[in-house]
Structures are given as structure tokens and as C-alpha cells.
Design a protein around this motif. Structure first.
Motif, PDB file in Angstrom:
ATOM      1  N   GLY A 234       0.804  -1.228   0.000  1.00  0.00           N
ATOM      2  CA  GLY A 234       0.000   0.000   0.000  1.00  0.00           C
ATOM      3  C   GLY A 234       0.832   1.271   0.000  1.00  0.00           C
ATOM      4  O   GLY A 234       0.350   2.344   0.357  1.00  0.00           O
ATOM      5  N   GLU A 235       2.122   1.169  -0.413  1.00  0.00           N
ATOM      6  CA  GLU A 235       2.970   2.384  -0.459  1.00  0.00           C
ATOM      7  C   GLU A 235       3.335   2.647  -1.915  1.00  0.00           C
ATOM      8  O   GLU A 235       4.436   2.355  -2.345  1.00  0.00           O
ATOM      9  N   ASP A 236       2.422   3.217  -2.661  1.00  0.00           N
ATOM     10  CA  ASP A 236       2.665   3.388  -4.093  1.00  0.00           C
ATOM     11  C   ASP A 236       3.806   4.347  -4.389  1.00  0.00           C
ATOM     12  O   ASP A 236       3.886   5.434  -3.815  1.00  0.00           O
ATOM     13  N   VAL A 237       4.691   3.921  -5.274  1.00  0.00           N
ATOM     14  CA  VAL A 237       5.707   4.808  -5.851  1.00  0.00           C
ATOM     15  C   VAL A 237       5.598   4.669  -7.371  1.00  0.00           C
ATOM     16  O   VAL A 237       5.126   3.648  -7.872  1.00  0.00           O
ATOM     17  N   TYR A 238       6.021   5.706  -8.077  1.00  0.00           N
ATOM     18  CA  TYR A 238       5.783   5.752  -9.522  1.00  0.00           C
ATOM     19  C   TYR A 238       7.097   5.880 -10.275  1.00  0.00           C
ATOM     20  O   TYR A 238       7.828   6.861 -10.108  1.00  0.00           O
ATOM     21  N   PHE A 239       7.380   4.888 -11.080  1.00  0.00           N
ATOM     22  CA  PHE A 239       8.561   4.896 -11.942  1.00  0.00           C
ATOM     23  C   PHE A 239       8.042   5.183 -13.348  1.00  0.00           C
ATOM     24  O   PHE A 239       7.438   4.317 -13.997  1.00  0.00           O
ATOM     25  N   ASN A 240       8.223   6.407 -13.775  1.00  0.00           N
ATOM     26  CA  ASN A 240       7.550   6.876 -14.973  1.00  0.00           C
ATOM     27  C   ASN A 240       7.754   6.007 -16.220  1.00  0.00           C
ATOM     28  O   ASN A 240       6.802   5.777 -16.976  1.00  0.00           O
ATOM     29  N   PRO A 241       8.967   5.493 -16.488  1.00  0.00           N
ATOM     30  CA  PRO A 241       9.114   4.679 -17.704  1.00  0.00           C
ATOM     31  C   PRO A 241       8.186   3.464 -17.715  1.00  0.00           C
ATOM     32  O   PRO A 241       7.748   3.043 -18.789  1.00  0.00           O
ATOM     33  N   PHE A 242       7.891   2.886 -16.542  1.00  0.00           N
ATOM     34  CA  PHE A 242       6.925   1.783 -16.485  1.00  0.00           C
ATOM     35  C   PHE A 242       5.494   2.312 -16.554  1.00  0.00           C
ATOM     36  O   PHE A 242       4.642   1.729 -17.232  1.00  0.00           O
ATOM     37  N   GLU A 243       5.247   3.384 -15.814  1.00  0.00           N
ATOM     38  CA  GLU A 243       3.881   3.906 -15.733  1.00  0.00           C
ATOM     39  C   GLU A 243       3.329   4.225 -17.114  1.00  0.00           C
ATOM     40  O   GLU A 243       2.201   3.889 -17.440  1.00  0.00           O
ATOM     41  N   GLU A 244       4.141   4.893 -17.933  1.00  0.00           N
ATOM     42  CA  GLU A 244       3.600   5.304 -19.239  1.00  0.00           C
ATOM     43  C   GLU A 244       3.340   4.104 -20.141  1.00  0.00           C
ATOM     44  O   GLU A 244       2.416   4.124 -20.947  1.00  0.00           O
ATOM     45  N   LYS A 245       4.140   3.050 -19.975  1.00  0.00           N
ATOM     46  CA  LYS A 245       3.899   1.852 -20.792  1.00  0.00           C
ATOM     47  C   LYS A 245       2.604   1.161 -20.371  1.00  0.00           C
ATOM     48  O   LYS A 245       1.873   0.623 -21.205  1.00  0.00           O
ATOM     49  N   ILE A 246       2.338   1.135 -19.060  1.00  0.00           N
ATOM     50  CA  ILE A 246       1.122   0.479 -18.571  1.00  0.00           C
ATOM     51  C   ILE A 246      -0.107   1.314 -18.933  1.00  0.00           C
ATOM     52  O   ILE A 246      -1.108   0.800 -19.437  1.00  0.00           O
ATOM     53  N   LEU A 247      -0.013   2.630 -18.705  1.00  0.00           N
ATOM     54  CA  LEU A 247      -1.156   3.501 -19.006  1.00  0.00           C
ATOM     55  C   LEU A 247      -1.466   3.538 -20.503  1.00  0.00           C
ATOM     56  O   LEU A 247      -2.607   3.783 -20.892  1.00  0.00           O
ATOM     57  N   ALA A 248      -0.467   3.276 -21.325  1.00  0.00           N
ATOM     58  CA  ALA A 248      -0.724   3.241 -22.769  1.00  0.00           C
ATOM     59  C   ALA A 248      -1.718   2.139 -23.113  1.00  0.00           C
ATOM     60  O   ALA A 248      -2.485   2.249 -24.062  1.00  0.00           O
ATOM     61  N   ILE A 249      -1.721   1.081 -22.282  1.00  0.00           N
ATOM     62  CA  ILE A 249      -2.685  -0.012 -22.487  1.00  0.00           C
ATOM     63  C   ILE A 249      -3.989   0.301 -21.755  1.00  0.00           C
ATOM     64  O   ILE A 249      -5.059   0.292 -22.342  1.00  0.00           O
ATOM     65  N   THR A 250      -3.876   0.603 -20.457  1.00  0.00           N
ATOM     66  CA  THR A 250      -5.107   0.729 -19.668  1.00  0.00           C
ATOM     67  C   THR A 250      -5.906   1.969 -20.040  1.00  0.00           C
ATOM     68  O   THR A 250      -7.118   1.986 -19.911  1.00  0.00           O
TER      69      THR A 250
END
Ligand code: SF4
Ligand code: SF4
Length: 358
Positions: A210-226
Motif C-alpha cells: 500500500g505504499e505506491d511509488v511511480y517509476f515513470n518509464p513503467f507507468e507510461e507503458k502500462i497507461l498506454a494499455i489501460t
């Protein structure tokens, strides 16, 4: 209209991967205010200004002046951001930035700093950067931190990203040294891939706790799908012209001083025909990208990166292709495990993510 102001080419660091020339040149107040006038003249009620360098905090008085000057345009909404190494942060500036809502992106490479981020005397700046990072996070807890990896430091990418997250960073980006001379090869790319797999496991563990951290290179790849959106849209010169320290306008920072890419000046205004032709020439993509299943999620359209690596805004280097494939593969592995671990949390994070605020 959005503009970037290159306030100076000078910097108080000499990072090994820097592409800047570190000339002692500084934008004058007249040039900066003319640039703002130009952006206001083209505005549709909104003007975005980015302060860039070199190191823009070497020009703090000019930043204060630009923000003060903008107040006379009561019917225009301004937004501000800056990219800085942060070494010249002080309480007064950070208080000002918070009050004026200036978004700050600070460069910090974690433990890789010891190798790559040096003062002119050859000493590394890790301790000083850590102190300034702590100060920044007091004022802007969600500030965006940007790291750069090189073949020399690739073996401690994971450790370095964890170091930054443990320092309180919540939003982190990672770039790789894109200079052709950087020396990436199959072996160093394999190490990078393994490092990012380990980092994915770390982020997953945080997520399940429950301690979210955001690594942008992964985030943008996942959000591109979702969220069904393209990862990165360069739009060379169209979205944000770069105003060089001398008032000449270029489509992006890498093209500063190149007559072939000059598209006006703050005195002449933007030459829109020239801008459009520069943009059009960047749109073609290499034939090997056609039919690639990763195309929508691949950042292969960064024209300045392509130019830097291939000498052509529309070419994509093998190094960039491999990096994109690594990111997409490792992001998908992490996302799959997140979904399996907690579907509701995944849906909150990736199907209706709230905007991360500074
Ligand atoms: S802080 Fe930025 S501009 Fe300064 S030397 Fe490092 S990479 Fe170059
Ligand atoms: S992963 Fe490589 S082949 Fe696929 S779109 Fe990107 S650059 Fe092109």
C-alpha cells in the motif's frame, strides 16, 4: 502556447553525460520578456513557460522577473515549470516556487551520482544533492526526479532508484545516456534489463504494502494499455518551441545554434512555414517499426534523440529500440503481478489514476 526559455548554457556541474557546451552565455531580461510577449500574442488564454539551461537557477533574478512580468496579463493563465539540478535551491526560492505553482523537475541519479555527476574540480555532488532533494521534498513532496544511467553505472540502476525512493521520492524518471559515444552494447543492455526486472519487483512490493511509488518509464507503458493512449508524442517544434539564450527559436534544445533548424527569433516571431516543414520531416518512421506490436507504446518519435543518435530526426537507433523493448517487457511483467496481487488497487491506479500533484 508553451515555450521553453534556455536561460543560460552555463552550469555549476560537469556531468559526464552532459551534451551542453557550458558557455558563459545568459539570456537577457529583454529577450526573456519579449519571448513572453510573443507567447502571449499567440495565446488562446493559456501560456506555459519552462525554465531550462544549463542550470536555470544560475538566473534566479530573471525567473523572478518573468513571473512578476506575467502578472500584467490578467486575462492569460500562466503555468510554470523548470528543470534543474537543484544545487542552488534555497528556502526563499522554494517558497516562491510553491506560491507561484512552479512545477520543479530535479535531476538526481541516486548512487550513480558518485560516478557521473561531478563539479568542475572532479568531486562528486551526492551529499549536496541529497541535502537539496530533502529541501525540495519538504516544499514539493510530489516533485518529479529525473535520473540518467550510463553503461558505467548500469549495474547499480536498481540500487540507485531504490535509494531515491527511500529518500522520499514518489515520482521518478530514468533516461539512458543517449550520446552515441556513451558505449551501450548488448552486455550493458542485458544488465539494464536485469536491473529493471529487480526494480519492478521492488515497486511491486511497495504496491502490495500500500505504499505506491511511480517509476515513470513503467507507468507510461502500462497507461498506454489501460488508458489506450500513445506513450509520447514529440510533435517536434509544434508543442513547445525552445527560445535559446540569444532569442533565436528552435524546435528543441538539441538543435540550438543550428541554422538549419532555426525557426525564428523573439524579434521576428515564429516562422510557421519553417516550423511546419521541420515537423513534417520528423514524421516518417523507419520501415522496421511497421507492424511492430510495441509501436504504440514505444518512444521512437523523440526527434531530438533520433537526431542525436542517428543524425536524422526520423531514424531510430538500435539502442533506443532495445531500450524501449526492455521497458515494455519489464513494465508488463510488473503490471501482470500487480493485477494478480490486487485487482481493485490496480484498477484505481491504472484505470482511473488521479493526477500526481507536486
Ligand atoms: S546538471 Fe544538467 S546541464 Fe549541468 S552538467 Fe549536469 S546534465 Fe549538464
Ligand atoms: S520497439 Fe523498435 S521496432 Fe518496435 S516501434 Fe519501437 S523502435 Fe520500432
Amino acid at each position: 502556447m508553451n515555450i521553453s526559455l534556455i536561460l543560460t548554457k552555463q552550469c555549476n556541474l560537469r556531468c559526464k553525460y552532459c551534451f551542453e557546451t557550458h558557455e558563459n552565455v545568459f539570456m537577457t531580461e529583454e529577450t526573456a520578456l519579449r519571448a513572453i510577449d510573443m507567447a502571449v500574442g499567440e495565446n488562446d488564454g493559456f501560456v506555459g513557460v519552462s525554465f531550462f539551461g544549463g542550470e536555470p537557477l544560475l538566473c534566479k533574478p530573471l525567473i523572478y522577473k518573468c513571473v512578476e512580468y506575467s502578472k500584467r496579463f490578467a486575462d492569460v493563465k500562466f503555468s510554470w515549470n523548470m528543470t534543474t539540478n537543484g544545487l542552488l535551491f534555497d528556502e526563499e526560492f522554494l517558497d516562491f516556487a510553491r506560491n507561484e505553482n512552479i512545477d520543479i523537475a530535479m535531476s538526481h541519479d541516486g548512487l550513480m551520482t558518485r560516478t557521473n555527476r561531478l563539479y568542475a574540480n572532479g568531486k562528486d555532488c551526492l551529499a549536496a544533492l541529497d541535502e537539496k532533494l530533502g529541501l525540495l521534498l519538504q516544499y514539493r513532496p510530489g516533485a518529479f526526479i529525473m535520473a540518467t544511467a550510463t553503461p558505467e553505472t548500469v549495474g547499480i540502476v536498481n540500487e540507485s532508484m531504490q535509494y531515491l525512493f527511500a529518500s522520499g521520492v514518489r515520482r521518478l524518471n530514468l533516461a539512458i545516456d543517449a550520446r552515441p559515444s556513451a558505449g551501450w552494447d548488448e552486455d550493458s543492455m542485458d544488465i539494464l534489463s536485469n536491473q529493471l526486472a529487480m526494480l519492478g519487483e521492488y515497486i511491486l512490493k511497495k504496491y502490495t504494502n500500500g505504499e505506491d511509488v511511480y517509476f515513470n518509464p513503467f507507468e507510461e507503458k502500462i497507461l498506454a494499455i489501460t488508458k489506450d493512449r500513445k506513450c509520447h508524442i514529440c510533435q517536434l517544434g509544434m508543442r513547445k518551441p525552445y527560445i535559446d539564450w540569444d532569442g533565436n527559436i528552435y524546435p528543441c534544445i538539441q538543435f540550438g545554434g543550428m541554422e538549419k533548424y532555426r525557426m525564428g527569433s523573439v524579434k521576428e516571431g515564429i516562422n510557421f512555414a519553417r516550423r511546419d516543414s521541420i515537423y513534417q520531416s520528423s514524421l516518417k518512421k523507419p520501415s522496421f517499426c511497421e507492424g511492430c506490436a510495441m509501436r504504440k507504446r514505444c518512444v521512437n518519435d523523440c526527434a531530438c534523440l533520433n537526431y542525436q543518435q542517428c543524425g536524422d530526426t526520423a531514424e531510430v537507433s538500435g539502442q533506443q529500440c532495445r531500450y524501449q523493448q526492455i521497458l515494455i517487457t519489464r513494465a508488463d511483467e510488473m503490471a501482470r503481478k500487480m493485477l494478480e496481487a490486487d485487482e481493485r488497487h490496480f484498477s484505481e491506479r491504472y484505470l482511473s489514476p488521479s493526477k500526481q500533484k507536486q
